[in-house]
Write a protein that holds these residues in place. Structure first.
Motif, PDB file in Angstrom:
ATOM      1  N   ALA A  56       0.821  -1.216   0.000  1.00  0.00           N
ATOM      2  CA  ALA A  56       0.000   0.000   0.000  1.00  0.00           C
ATOM      3  C   ALA A  56       0.853   1.263   0.000  1.00  0.00           C
ATOM      4  CB  ALA A  56      -0.926  -0.004   1.206  1.00  0.00           C
ATOM      5  N   ILE A  57       2.015   1.220   0.654  1.00  0.00           N
ATOM      6  CA  ILE A  57       2.855   2.416   0.782  1.00  0.00           C
ATOM      7  C   ILE A  57       3.947   2.474  -0.276  1.00  0.00           C
ATOM      8  CG2 ILE A  57       4.495   3.593   2.321  1.00  0.00           C
ATOM      9  CD1 ILE A  57       2.811   2.587   4.664  1.00  0.00           C
ATOM     10  N   CYS A  58       4.577   1.334  -0.546  1.00  0.00           N
ATOM     11  CA  CYS A  58       5.718   1.325  -1.477  1.00  0.00           C
ATOM     12  C   CYS A  58       5.300   1.099  -2.929  1.00  0.00           C
ATOM     13  CB  CYS A  58       6.727   0.247  -1.047  1.00  0.00           C
ATOM     14  SG  CYS A  58       7.398   0.501   0.610  1.00  0.00           S
ATOM     15  N   CYS A  59       4.214   0.387  -3.160  1.00  0.00           N
ATOM     16  CA  CYS A  59       3.758   0.096  -4.529  1.00  0.00           C
ATOM     17  C   CYS A  59       2.254   0.344  -4.648  1.00  0.00           C
ATOM     18  CB  CYS A  59       4.094  -1.346  -4.919  1.00  0.00           C
ATOM     19  SG  CYS A  59       5.793  -1.842  -4.667  1.00  0.00           S
ATOM     20  N   PRO A  60       1.797   1.567  -4.401  1.00  0.00           N
ATOM     21  CA  PRO A  60       0.353   1.823  -4.367  1.00  0.00           C
ATOM     22  C   PRO A  60      -0.351   1.571  -5.698  1.00  0.00           C
ATOM     23  CG  PRO A  60       1.593   3.880  -4.335  1.00  0.00           C
ATOM     24  CD  PRO A  60       2.587   2.783  -4.153  1.00  0.00           C
ATOM     25  N   SER A 120       9.979  -5.817   5.919  1.00  0.00           N
ATOM     26  CA  SER A 120       8.896  -5.033   5.315  1.00  0.00           C
ATOM     27  C   SER A 120       8.858  -3.631   5.903  1.00  0.00           C
ATOM     28  CB  SER A 120       7.552  -5.728   5.532  1.00  0.00           C
ATOM     29  OG  SER A 120       7.506  -6.975   4.881  1.00  0.00           O
ATOM     30  N   TYR A 121       8.977  -3.542   7.217  1.00  0.00           N
ATOM     31  CA  TYR A 121       8.908  -2.224   7.849  1.00  0.00           C
ATOM     32  C   TYR A 121      10.152  -1.390   7.572  1.00  0.00           C
ATOM     33  CZ  TYR A 121       4.454  -2.566  10.113  1.00  0.00           C
ATOM     34  OH  TYR A 121       3.102  -2.621  10.330  1.00  0.00           O
ATOM     35  N   SER A 122      11.283  -2.037   7.396  1.00  0.00           N
ATOM     36  CA  SER A 122      12.490  -1.297   7.008  1.00  0.00           C
ATOM     37  C   SER A 122      12.290  -0.632   5.654  1.00  0.00           C
ATOM     38  CB  SER A 122      13.694  -2.243   6.961  1.00  0.00           C
ATOM     39  OG  SER A 122      13.929  -2.831   8.220  1.00  0.00           O
ATOM     40  N   MET A 123      11.698  -1.360   4.717  1.00  0.00           N
ATOM     41  CA  MET A 123      11.442  -0.807   3.391  1.00  0.00           C
ATOM     42  C   MET A 123      10.342   0.250   3.437  1.00  0.00           C
ATOM     43  SD  MET A 123      11.748  -4.394   1.262  1.00  0.00           S
ATOM     44  CE  MET A 123      11.787  -3.650  -0.364  1.00  0.00           C
ATOM     45  N   ILE A 124       9.353   0.048   4.333  1.00  0.00           N
ATOM     46  CA  ILE A 124       8.295   1.059   4.491  1.00  0.00           C
ATOM     47  C   ILE A 124       8.877   2.362   5.015  1.00  0.00           C
ATOM     48  CG2 ILE A 124       6.284   1.666   5.885  1.00  0.00           C
ATOM     49  CD1 ILE A 124       5.391  -1.268   5.642  1.00  0.00           C
ATOM     50  N   LYS A 158      11.928   3.401   4.790  1.00  0.00           N
ATOM     51  CA  LYS A 158      12.753   3.993   3.740  1.00  0.00           C
ATOM     52  C   LYS A 158      11.895   4.752   2.732  1.00  0.00           C
ATOM     53  CE  LYS A 158      16.156   2.778   0.174  1.00  0.00           C
ATOM     54  NZ  LYS A 158      16.893   1.657  -0.468  1.00  0.00           N
ATOM     55  N   ALA A 159      10.745   4.153   2.370  1.00  0.00           N
ATOM     56  CA  ALA A 159       9.852   4.809   1.409  1.00  0.00           C
ATOM     57  C   ALA A 159       9.224   6.063   2.015  1.00  0.00           C
ATOM     58  CB  ALA A 159       8.766   3.834   0.955  1.00  0.00           C
ATOM     59  N   VAL A 160       8.848   5.995   3.309  1.00  0.00           N
ATOM     60  CA  VAL A 160       8.213   7.146   3.968  1.00  0.00           C
ATOM     61  C   VAL A 160       9.185   8.301   4.093  1.00  0.00           C
ATOM     62  CG1 VAL A 160       7.238   7.945   6.165  1.00  0.00           C
ATOM     63  CG2 VAL A 160       6.503   5.762   5.197  1.00  0.00           C
ATOM     64  N   VAL A 161      10.443   7.997   4.404  1.00  0.00           N
ATOM     65  CA  VAL A 161      11.461   9.055   4.526  1.00  0.00           C
ATOM     66  C   VAL A 161      11.616   9.801   3.202  1.00  0.00           C
ATOM     67  CG1 VAL A 161      13.923   9.484   4.863  1.00  0.00           C
ATOM     68  CG2 VAL A 161      12.696   7.953   6.412  1.00  0.00           C
ATOM     69  N   LYS A 185       0.425  10.441   7.393  1.00  0.00           N
ATOM     70  CA  LYS A 185      -0.675   9.580   6.972  1.00  0.00           C
ATOM     71  C   LYS A 185      -0.192   8.158   6.724  1.00  0.00           C
ATOM     72  CE  LYS A 185      -4.155   9.066   3.337  1.00  0.00           C
ATOM     73  NZ  LYS A 185      -4.714   9.642   2.089  1.00  0.00           N
ATOM     74  N   ALA A 186       0.975   8.019   6.066  1.00  0.00           N
ATOM     75  CA  ALA A 186       1.521   6.688   5.773  1.00  0.00           C
ATOM     76  C   ALA A 186       1.898   5.954   7.055  1.00  0.00           C
ATOM     77  CB  ALA A 186       2.725   6.812   4.849  1.00  0.00           C
ATOM     78  N   LEU A 187       2.515   6.668   7.990  1.00  0.00           N
ATOM     79  CA  LEU A 187       2.935   6.028   9.242  1.00  0.00           C
ATOM     80  C   LEU A 187       1.746   5.656  10.116  1.00  0.00           C
ATOM     81  CD1 LEU A 187       6.088   8.134  10.214  1.00  0.00           C
ATOM     82  CD2 LEU A 187       6.023   5.782   9.376  1.00  0.00           C
ATOM     83  N   ASN A 188       0.706   6.485  10.101  1.00  0.00           N
ATOM     84  CA  ASN A 188      -0.475   6.203  10.925  1.00  0.00           C
ATOM     85  C   ASN A 188      -1.151   4.898  10.532  1.00  0.00           C
ATOM     86  OD1 ASN A 188      -0.344   8.340  12.702  1.00  0.00           O
ATOM     87  ND2 ASN A 188      -1.598   9.691  11.443  1.00  0.00           N
ATOM     88  N   THR A 189      -1.067   4.543   9.248  1.00  0.00           N
ATOM     89  CA  THR A 189      -1.681   3.284   8.809  1.00  0.00           C
ATOM     90  C   THR A 189      -0.891   2.070   9.280  1.00  0.00           C
ATOM     91  OG1 THR A 189      -0.478   3.278   6.690  1.00  0.00           O
ATOM     92  CG2 THR A 189      -2.594   4.415   6.742  1.00  0.00           C
ATOM     93  N   CYS A 190       0.340   2.289   9.781  1.00  0.00           N
ATOM     94  CA  CYS A 190       1.198   1.170  10.193  1.00  0.00           C
ATOM     95  C   CYS A 190       1.342   1.041  11.706  1.00  0.00           C
ATOM     96  CB  CYS A 190       2.596   1.340   9.588  1.00  0.00           C
ATOM     97  SG  CYS A 190       2.652   1.341   7.790  1.00  0.00           S
ATOM     98  N   ILE A 191       1.016   2.106  12.441  1.00  0.00           N
ATOM     99  CA  ILE A 191       1.280   2.101  13.882  1.00  0.00           C
ATOM    100  C   ILE A 191       0.547   0.966  14.586  1.00  0.00           C
ATOM    101  CG2 ILE A 191       0.889   3.382  16.013  1.00  0.00           C
ATOM    102  CD1 ILE A 191       1.530   5.932  14.494  1.00  0.00           C
ATOM    103  N   SER A 192      -0.741   0.802  14.273  1.00  0.00           N
ATOM    104  CA  SER A 192      -1.535  -0.238  14.943  1.00  0.00           C
ATOM    105  C   SER A 192      -0.940  -1.617  14.691  1.00  0.00           C
ATOM    106  CB  SER A 192      -2.981  -0.194  14.440  1.00  0.00           C
ATOM    107  OG  SER A 192      -3.573   1.049  14.708  1.00  0.00           O
ATOM    108  N   HIS A 193      -0.597  -1.881  13.431  1.00  0.00           N
ATOM    109  CA  HIS A 193      -0.056  -3.196  13.095  1.00  0.00           C
ATOM    110  C   HIS A 193       1.296  -3.419  13.754  1.00  0.00           C
ATOM    111  CE1 HIS A 193       2.190  -6.039  10.418  1.00  0.00           C
ATOM    112  NE2 HIS A 193       1.128  -6.742  10.701  1.00  0.00           N
ATOM    113  N   PHE A 194       2.138  -2.393  13.802  1.00  0.00           N
ATOM    114  CA  PHE A 194       3.456  -2.537  14.408  1.00  0.00           C
ATOM    115  C   PHE A 194       3.320  -2.840  15.903  1.00  0.00           C
ATOM    116  CE2 PHE A 194       7.468  -0.823  16.171  1.00  0.00           C
ATOM    117  CZ  PHE A 194       8.348  -1.627  15.462  1.00  0.00           C
TER     118      PHE A 194
END
Length: 318
Positions: free
Chosen positions: A125-129, A215-219, A221-224, A234-243
């Motif tokens: 969703a974040i790296c290859c939308p 996966s999170y390392s690549m996420i 990297k993409a967010v940075v 917005k991108a990080l908020n979609t991952c916080i719960s799962h992390f």
């Protein structure tokens, strides 16, 4: 003692809090509260996702799978835990102990697999939308769900191996439910094969955690690389719960495995505490975390409980 003839006539004794038998009745009430929160929370997640058409998306399908595995894990331990802490009777037959052990380990493997699938979902969703919708089709999600169930069958061989072991030592287990690593310590024969297979299963789960970290390392990297601060948030908020869900599942599991394998001199209370954290805390906290940190879930819950308070745009992704 012949394992083939007498194993199924055996009975094991489950234990509560070592050295604190007088206070076990008091533990019954917080256990009931945790079970109630777990079942209400995960059941509500399933109902909200089912009732809200706007949540019929891959991310929420995986969340429903996670809620289902949490319910299965909770219901696997509920009968014996409440009986041990309320009635003070922990005797369980060998077949029932094997059944409970299979359910606990199978749902644990399922949860690990679902967390891995959710990590891949966030990565895409974040790296290859642009490829996200073409990859996570309904048919593919169904196949992933089937794969998760099939992967849980890895818990079958330990059951078969245990039926061949003679148990001529103490039949007192360390916890208020049956675990493979706990039972093999009571066998009075060589358990190398059982231990090796158990280690193999741990390596599979460890591989899941490594892939999630990748996966999170690549996420990250993409967010940075995103220039907009708002888009980064917005991108990080979609991952916080799962992390958070990943941390509360894998950290207690790793701690319990380490204690069982290398902490032979550890206090029994520490083993009991880590085992209960591993099985009770993640199913209870997951729905709370997703409800707090995921706006579509909060809005869907509000629409489900109070339809009059729903307004247009409530179910949209932030």
């Amino acid at each position: 003692m012949s394992p083939g003839n007498t194993s199924y006539a055996l009975a094991f004794l489950l234990t509560g809090i070592p050295g604190m038998a007088r206070f076990q009745h008091w533990v019954f009430f917080p256990c009931c509260l945790m079970y109630l929160i777990t079942m209400l929370g995960n059941g509500t997640i399933l109902l909200v996702v089912r009732a809200n058409q706007r949540l019929h998306q891959p991310m929420y399908y995986f969340l429903s799978m996670l809620a289902t595995t949490d319910l299965g894990l909770t219901l696997s331990t509920l009968p014996t835990v409440l009986r041990v802490f309320w009635l003070g009777t922990g005797e369980i037959s060998f077949p029932l102990c094997l059944t409970q052990m299979f359910c606990i380990h199978a749902f644990s493997f399922m949860e690990s697999s679902v967390l891995l699938a959710m990590a891949f979902d966030r990565y895409m969703a974040i790296c290859c939308p642009l490829r996200y919708s073409s990859i996570f089709t309904s048919a593919r999600i169904a196949k992933i769900g089937l794969g998760v169930v099939c992967r849980s069958l890895m818990a079958v061989p330990p059951i078969c191996l245990l039926t061949r072991l003679p148990f001529c030592r103490s039949h007192v287990l360390s916890h208020s439910y049956c675990l493979h690593q706990d039972m093999i310590q009571l066998a009075c024969t060589d358990t190398t094969l059982n231990s090796l297979y158990g280690l193999t299963l741990i390596l599979f789960v460890t591989l899941d955690s490594v892939l999630i970290i990748l996966s999170y390392s690549m996420i990250i990297k993409a967010v940075v690389g995103i220039t907009s601060r708002e888009e980064q948030t917005k991108a990080l908020n979609t991952c916080i719960s799962h992390f958070c869900a990943v941390l509360i599942f894998y950290v207690p599991m790793a701690g319990l495995s380490i204690i069982h394998r290398y902490g032979k001199n550890a206090a029994p209370f520490s083993q009991m505490l880590m085992a209960n954290i591993y099985l009770f805390v993640p199913p209870m906290l997951n729905p709370i975390i997703y409800s707090m940190k995921n706006k579509p879930i909060r809005n869907g819950l509000l629409r489900f409980l109070c339809p009059r308070l729903a307004w247009p745009g409530h179910g949209q992704q932030p």
